[in-house]
Design a protein around this motif. Sequence first.
Motif, PDB file in Angstrom:
ATOM      1  N   THR A 180      -7.085  -5.102   5.055  1.00 48.32           N
ATOM      2  CA  THR A 180      -6.591  -4.243   4.671  1.00 48.32           C
ATOM      3  C   THR A 180      -5.620  -2.723   5.760  1.00 48.32           C
ATOM      4  O   THR A 180      -4.680  -2.905   6.353  1.00 48.32           O
TER       5      THR A 180
ATOM      6  N   THR B   9       0.413  -1.438  -0.052  1.00 50.55           N
ATOM      7  CA  THR B   9      -0.269   0.508   0.126  1.00 50.55           C
ATOM      8  C   THR B   9       1.165   1.129  -0.215  1.00 50.55           C
ATOM      9  O   THR B   9       0.467   2.216   0.266  1.00 50.55           O
TER      10      THR B   9
ATOM     11  N   GLU C 218     -14.138   4.140  -1.477  1.00 52.20           N
ATOM     12  CA  GLU C 218     -13.574   3.248  -2.330  1.00 52.20           C
ATOM     13  C   GLU C 218     -14.525   2.374  -2.667  1.00 52.20           C
ATOM     14  O   GLU C 218     -14.302   1.636  -3.969  1.00 52.20           O
ATOM     15  N   ARG C 219     -15.623   1.348  -1.705  1.00 54.45           N
ATOM     16  CA  ARG C 219     -16.911   0.729  -2.057  1.00 54.45           C
ATOM     17  C   ARG C 219     -16.182  -0.765  -2.733  1.00 54.45           C
ATOM     18  O   ARG C 219     -15.968  -0.955  -3.430  1.00 54.45           O
ATOM     19  N   GLY C 220     -15.506  -1.032  -1.462  1.00 53.11           N
ATOM     20  CA  GLY C 220     -14.843  -2.229  -2.027  1.00 53.11           C
ATOM     21  C   GLY C 220     -13.751  -2.715  -1.815  1.00 53.11           C
ATOM     22  O   GLY C 220     -12.930  -3.891  -2.229  1.00 53.11           O
ATOM     23  N   GLU C 221     -12.937  -1.404  -3.054  1.00 59.52           N
ATOM     24  CA  GLU C 221     -12.013  -1.837  -3.329  1.00 59.52           C
ATOM     25  C   GLU C 221     -11.175  -1.715  -2.106  1.00 59.52           C
ATOM     26  O   GLU C 221      -9.859  -2.212  -2.153  1.00 59.52           O
ATOM     27  N   LEU C 222     -10.979  -1.328  -0.885  1.00 58.92           N
ATOM     28  CA  LEU C 222      -9.538  -0.948  -0.185  1.00 58.92           C
ATOM     29  C   LEU C 222     -10.872  -2.424   0.882  1.00 58.92           C
ATOM     30  O   LEU C 222     -11.451  -1.652   1.580  1.00 58.92           O
ATOM     31  N   LYS C 223     -10.052  -3.428   1.218  1.00 52.50           N
ATOM     32  CA  LYS C 223     -10.557  -4.327   1.980  1.00 52.50           C
ATOM     33  C   LYS C 223     -10.447  -3.880   3.831  1.00 52.50           C
ATOM     34  O   LYS C 223      -9.586  -3.071   4.289  1.00 52.50           O
TER      35      LYS C 223
END
Length: 204
Positions: free
Chosen positions: A109, A48, A101-106
Amino acid sequence: MKQRLITSAFILAATVPILIFSQYIIYPIVLSVLAVGGVFEALRVLGTERAWFISVPAYLIAAALPIGLYLGREYLVESLLACAFIILAYLVYLFALAVVERGELKLSTVAQVFAWVTYIVSSFTAATLIRYIDGGIYCVALIFIASWICDVFAYITGSLFGRHKLIPEVSPKKTVEGAFGGVLGFFDDLVFQILHDGLRFCAC
């Protein structure tokens, strides 16, 4: 081996004057630089470091907290509360970022980033605080010397008996045997007694 000795000599040569002049602002500045470097390495492992919305605030926090605690050491309680608030604010920011981010950043993470940043920054900030308590120079020297002793014993044990890799993805040459050797070497009664007596003498 030669490269390791050169690196160790350089670190020792840099550490001694930092400890001597550690009552001045140079000490928290060095800790801030090390904190930023540690955060960068942690984020690089997590993949990241190029996610700027995650990494830049983390670098700013790592740079600000050790110096900020030094500057506000006369108002210790307030300074510690401010540090805790900044860390908590970063957690809230990461959760908000995950929503945006709507799911792109878990969330996994987010948890890993927050845990690493908190661990690294808190450690270096605490090292700043420790220096300015009674006997602080003794405690700071103990941190450095204990690390060196552990590293030396781990290197010797790993070189002689190392067979099982510890975490090859992070450090390919580290072994389980070396890790145990480092811990056992530091807690050896003779080594610990020499370390304790020597540092007590230096603190007098």
